[in-house]
Design a protein around this motif. Structure first.
Motif, PDB file in Angstrom:
ATOM      1  N   LEU A 102       4.560 -17.375 -99.068  1.00 21.37           N
ATOM      2  CA  LEU A 102       5.463 -17.944 -98.085  1.00 21.37           C
ATOM      3  C   LEU A 102       6.771 -17.139 -97.974  1.00 21.37           C
ATOM      4  O   LEU A 102       7.651 -17.504 -97.195  1.00 21.37           O
ATOM      5  CB  LEU A 102       5.811 -19.396 -98.451  1.00 21.37           C
ATOM      6  N   ALA A 103       6.883 -16.057 -98.742  1.00 21.95           N
ATOM      7  CA  ALA A 103       8.150 -15.316 -98.778  1.00 21.95           C
ATOM      8  C   ALA A 103       8.370 -14.482 -97.508  1.00 21.95           C
ATOM      9  O   ALA A 103       9.502 -14.362 -97.038  1.00 21.95           O
ATOM     10  CB  ALA A 103       8.193 -14.422-100.010  1.00 21.95           C
ATOM     11  N   ALA A 104       7.329 -13.895 -96.987  1.00 20.54           N
ATOM     12  CA  ALA A 104       7.471 -12.975 -95.855  1.00 20.54           C
ATOM     13  C   ALA A 104       7.810 -13.724 -94.554  1.00 20.54           C
ATOM     14  O   ALA A 104       7.257 -14.792 -94.274  1.00 20.54           O
ATOM     15  CB  ALA A 104       6.206 -12.154 -95.666  1.00 20.54           C
ATOM     16  N   CYS A 105       8.722 -13.168 -93.773  1.00 23.40           N
ATOM     17  CA  CYS A 105       9.135 -13.760 -92.506  1.00 23.40           C
ATOM     18  C   CYS A 105       8.847 -12.769 -91.368  1.00 23.40           C
ATOM     19  O   CYS A 105       8.559 -11.595 -91.617  1.00 23.40           O
ATOM     20  CB  CYS A 105      10.627 -14.095 -92.525  1.00 23.40           C
ATOM     21  N   THR A 106       8.925 -13.241 -90.148  1.00 19.88           N
ATOM     22  CA  THR A 106       8.670 -12.405 -88.984  1.00 19.88           C
ATOM     23  C   THR A 106       9.782 -12.576 -87.969  1.00 19.88           C
ATOM     24  O   THR A 106      10.582 -13.510 -88.046  1.00 19.88           O
ATOM     25  CB  THR A 106       7.330 -12.757 -88.323  1.00 19.88           C
ATOM     26  N   LEU A 107       9.815 -11.673 -86.989  1.00 20.34           N
ATOM     27  CA  LEU A 107      10.794 -11.750 -85.906  1.00 20.34           C
ATOM     28  C   LEU A 107      10.099 -12.272 -84.669  1.00 20.34           C
ATOM     29  O   LEU A 107       9.116 -11.717 -84.195  1.00 20.34           O
ATOM     30  CB  LEU A 107      11.387 -10.367 -85.622  1.00 20.34           C
ATOM     31  N   THR A 108      10.622 -13.375 -84.137  1.00 20.98           N
ATOM     32  CA  THR A 108      10.086 -13.932 -82.897  1.00 20.98           C
ATOM     33  C   THR A 108      11.076 -13.664 -81.777  1.00 20.98           C
ATOM     34  O   THR A 108      12.288 -13.815 -81.952  1.00 20.98           O
ATOM     35  CB  THR A 108       9.845 -15.441 -83.035  1.00 20.98           C
ATOM     36  N   GLN A 109      10.561 -13.276 -80.627  1.00 17.36           N
ATOM     37  CA  GLN A 109      11.419 -12.953 -79.470  1.00 17.36           C
ATOM     38  C   GLN A 109      11.658 -14.204 -78.630  1.00 17.36           C
ATOM     39  O   GLN A 109      10.806 -15.057 -78.535  1.00 17.36           O
ATOM     40  CB  GLN A 109      10.774 -11.868 -78.624  1.00 17.36           C
TER      41      GLN A 109
END
Length: 287
Positions: free
Chosen positions: A280-287
């Protein structure tokens, strides 16, 4: 026969004298070895005293050493001053939770050392925020190391009030807003937002003894996302195609992993340690 007796007696006396000398030598050697061996119970008591005395972690006050904070940097500076206080609270909690554990260097290696590393990163973020629109303050790294006050009389919180600004402590409304903020959040048009997996729903039943520590770290996860979103907004147009990954998402994943690990450890002290939370550590960029 009478002449042989003295010779026999001489031999007997020589034999007995030699045996006594060997025994005496052995006693001296054994005594020397025992004298040179440290008292193990004394050493153990010394190590325990360091932990059992618990005490309080005290850190230099950062806010009082800051120059006037530009209005554009105020929010970020306040967030990081609050984070400095949170870091000290977590370190003091770990100090209390590990009483009696480890050797004489346990506190330094397991608590003070990691705390210093966190404070260096946080203090640098404060300096960077100020330096965007004013002179970057120098020498703040010297405020990162903390010490253990074994007497338990330390009162410094590491936060305080930033020079020329209002108190760094968040208002009730700000705290409520931070608590209620969803994992992603919205930064602004054309900037996008950092979106991270929600950790709380993936946790098992939290033991009462771990609830406070788990809550603190869940709040810290939200703070980390807010900081990443702010950095995203502050660095629009900077760097190359991998800038967001290298400067925002990568460091955020490292922070989240450490925080999630602390949550798992807190639960695992009195219950089954939850597995797989690292995913659950990794995050993403949402536009």
């Amino acid at each position: 026969m009478s002449r042989a007796l003295p010779k026999y007696n001489k031999r007997r006396v020589a034999f007995i004298g030699g045996a006594a000398a060997v025994a005496l030598s052995g006693a001296i050697v054994a005594g020397s070895a025992l004298a040179g061996t440290p008292d193990r119970s004394s050493g153990t008591d010394g190590a325990r005293t360091l932990a059992a005395a618990s005490g309080t972690i005290t850190c230099p006050d950062v806010a009082s050493r800051l120059p006037a904070v530009p209005a554009s940097a105020q929010a970020e500076v306040d967030r990081n001053l609050t984070l400095l206080r949170t870091q000290i609270q977590e370190a003091n909690q770990r100090l209390a939770d590990t009483v009696g554990q480890g050797g004489p260097n346990f506190v330094n290696n397991a608590i003070l050392g990691p705390l210093k590393d966190k404070r260096v990163a946080t203090v640098n973020r404060i300096a960077t925020a100020i330096g965007r629109t004013a002179a970057r303050p120098a020498g703040l790294d010297a405020l990162a190391p903390c010490a253990l006050d074994a007497g338990g009389t330390g009162t410094d919180t590491g936060g305080g009030t930033a020079t020329g600004t209002s108190s760094a402590a968040p208002s009730t409304a700000a705290t409520a807003a931070a608590t209620a903020q969803p994992a992603g959040g919205t930064v602004g048009a054309g900037v996008g937002a950092v979106s991270c997996p929600d950790v709380a729903p993936r946790l098992p039943a939290v033991p009462a003894s771990a609830q406070a520590e788990v809550d603190r770290n869940l709040t810290l996860l939200r703070t980390q996302i807010q900081e990443a979103n702010q950095r995203l907004a502050d660095t629009v147009g900077q760097g190359g195609p991998n800038f967001v990954q290298n400067a925002v998402l990568g460091p955020l994943a490292d922070k989240r992993k450490s925080t999630i690990d602390r949550i798992a450890i807190a639960i695992g002290r009195t219950s089954a340690k939850p597995e797989g939370l690292d995913s659950l550590a990794a995050c993403t960029l949402t536009q």
